[in-house]
Design an enzyme around this catalytic site. Structure first.
Site, PDB file in Angstrom:
ATOM      1  N   GLU A 182       0.940  -1.089   0.056  1.00 25.87           N
ATOM      2  CA  GLU A 182       0.129   0.014  -0.109  1.00 25.87           C
ATOM      3  C   GLU A 182       0.942   1.326  -0.009  1.00 25.87           C
ATOM      4  O   GLU A 182       1.670   1.416   0.972  1.00 25.87           O
ATOM      5  CB  GLU A 182      -0.958   0.002   1.320  1.00 25.87           C
ATOM      6  CG  GLU A 182      -2.074   0.943   1.168  1.00 25.87           C
ATOM      7  CD  GLU A 182      -1.467   2.185   1.886  1.00 25.87           C
ATOM      8  OE1 GLU A 182      -1.125   3.216   1.208  1.00 25.87           O
ATOM      9  OE2 GLU A 182      -1.732   2.423   3.017  1.00 25.87           O
TER      10      GLU A 182
ATOM     11  N   CYS B 126      -2.517   7.760   4.830  1.00 25.59           N
ATOM     12  CA  CYS B 126      -2.502   7.529   3.571  1.00 25.59           C
ATOM     13  C   CYS B 126      -3.737   7.912   2.873  1.00 25.59           C
ATOM     14  O   CYS B 126      -3.714   7.989   1.492  1.00 25.59           O
ATOM     15  CB  CYS B 126      -2.105   6.106   3.258  1.00 25.59           C
ATOM     16  SG  CYS B 126      -3.176   4.853   4.347  1.00 25.59           S
TER      17      CYS B 126
END
Length: 506
Positions: free
Chosen positions: A263, A300
């Site tokens: 990720e 994020c």
């Protein structure tokens, strides 16, 4: 704080000391010395994980569920010390550390519940048809089986929920895969105390000690050795695009390539449609500012870009500016992250076509917001304006028409999230945008903000590259267990040789 770190690695049940050390860089308190990881430790941990797999990989779902719950219990028992050391190392507030601790234990308990249900096994059975013409059909049974030892890299921005006992570790252990964690050097004390909790749970549940190991710190050579070790069968990673891509390439170049579930970040664009902007521009701008600066923008899912029609851009930008000017200086996770944020702010402000409404006054390890505005055509002409700046930097992209907004949407690379802010009169434009956004992101929101990721059966935290390296996976939610499983078909296998779940499914 009643707990003091000893600074060693946990390798297959033993606390191991190495000669080379590194010092932590806490926001509060004195630095602590921690042993530095090595290639030799990687070898030892991976061999122990492989040995543990022969029992743990074939253990019962109930046994693994009890283990996950025991880890959660052990973490809960250490909550006060975890909150203190985590706050000292990262600068995150006490409420954030306690909330993240609850999210971590919640993930563990959710996976325990999930594997008890057994639906993740995807059990299938085609009964034998011995009299079928022209050819008989054999008895065929299929189920998901664990893949083997898994490597996990701790994240800098989530010292608990995406680190030692975070989502990747919880999913892998639930699947039946031993885990070797490379701890993040930004919070080694937090990593150590969580490793102690897992170690205690292993002993209470009488499991093979190779089920879990923690290697602290270490340079790129250590990370490379871990992902390239032939006994590691998959990698979970949360971090930068550059670091993740380097490890991804190493995984692909192995004699036996393995999946790298990385990720890697996202700018999480928000599309503010005309009717919504006309009706509640100030409200939306204030909400965006709050989401943008949450945790110093170190999420994020930080919504770094807002796309607004030119007719409403000034009111939206003015309201965002007013909100951001009230945001106090915040401590960032590391000096390196703070430095990279300052560089990103300077680079964006240097664009001739970018108008800077608020300049960051960040110094040392602290950060204040920065707000910039650019026209859609100029944004399209400058690819680097789409790159993530990790921190509270907001960019407003103004567009002249719905068609230009569509063009912007199509131009985006893969994202973790895309958000629509719309009112009833925006439905037609939203309908045009939806197929585009569905191809761009793993999660699409309406009238909300992407910071805050629910841990649940339906959550998808992933997306097309570069948001993640595997668009078919998620790193949050129960579906994430599928990353560490593979389907196996059993043909005409006697019942006494089959896995128990295939013979007597619950």
């Amino acid at each position: 704080m009643s707990w003091t770190p000893h600074g060693m690695h946990l390798i297959a049940g033993d606390w191991v000391e190495t000669q080379r050390r590194f010092a932590s860089e806490p926001v509060e308190g004195a630095p602590q010395a921690f042993c530095l990881g090595s290639v030799a430790l990687v070898q030892e941990a991976c061999e122990a994980a492989e040995e543990a797999f022969w029992s743990f990989g074939y253990s019962s779902r109930e046994g693994r569920a009890a283990f996950l719950e025991q880890i959660a219990t052990e973490i809960d028992a250490r909550l006060e010390d975890i909150a203190v050391i985590g706050r000292q190392e990262t600068g995150l507030p006490d409420a954030r550390m306690r909330g993240e601790c609850g999210r971590t234990t919640g993930q563990l308990r959710l996976f325990a519940e999930h594997i008890r249900k057994g639906t993740y096994l995807d059990l299938r059975h085609d009964e034998a048809l011995p009299d079928r013409a022209p050819l008989p059909r054999p008895d065929l049974r299929m189920m998901q089986r664990p893949i083997g030892p898994v490597a996990v890299f701790g994240a800098s921005n989530f010292p608990l929920a995406f680190s030692v006992a975070g989502g990747d570790t919880a999913a892998a252990l639930a699947a039946g895969c031993p885990v070797v964690v490379k701890g993040h050097s930004a919070h080694p004390g937090t990593s150590e105390i969580v490793a102690e909790a897992i170690h205690a749970a292993i002993k209470i549940c009488d499991l093979h000690p190779g089920v879990f190991s923690l290697i602290q710190g270490g340079n790129r050579e250590v990370g490379a050795a871990l992902v390239q070790h032939p006994l590691i069968k998959a990698v979970g990673f949360t971090g930068s695009l550059a670091g993740g891509r380097a490890l991804f390439d190493l995984c692909a170049q192995r004699p036996e390539p393995i999946p790298f579930f990385g990720e890697l970040g996202s700018v999480n664009p928000m599309f503010i449609l005309p009717e919504a902007a006309a009706a509640r521009s100030e409200e939306l701008a204030s909400g965006w500012a709050s989401s943008l600066t949450l945790g110093a923008g170190q999420f994020c899912t930080n919504p770094g870009i807002a796309i607004v029609m030119e007719d409403h851009a000034k009111s939206f930008a003015d309201a965002a500016l007013a909100a951001l000017e009230q945001t106090p200086e915040q401590v960032m996770l590391t000096h390196g992250i703070a430095s990279a944020y300052r560089d990103g702010c300077v680079q964006m402000a240097c664009h001739e076509t970018v108008h800077t409404r608020l300049t960051s006054a960040s110094v040392s390890r602290s950060a204040t917001p920065q707000l910039c505005v650019v026209k859609g055509a100029d944004w399209l002409a400058a690819p680097d304006l789409e790159e993530e700046v990790f921190g509270p930097l907001g960019l407003i992209v103004t567009v002249a028409s719905a068609d230009e907004m569509m063009k912007i949407a199509r131009h985006f690379k893969g994202q973790l999230t895309c958000t629509l802010h719309l009112d009833k009169g925006d439905t037609e434009l939203a309908q045009r945008l939806m197929p585009v956004l569905e191809r761009k992101a793993g999660r699409i929101l309406a009238n909300g903000f992407p910071t805050g990721v629910e841990v649940s059966d339906t959550m998808v935290h992933g997306g097309p590259y570069p948001a993640s390296t595997n668009f078919g996976a998620t790193s949050v939610g129960t579906l994430s267990i599928r990353r560490f499983l593979r389907p196996v078909c059993f043909q005409n296998i006697p019942a006494e040789l089959l896995p128990a779940d295939l013979v007597t499914p619950e």
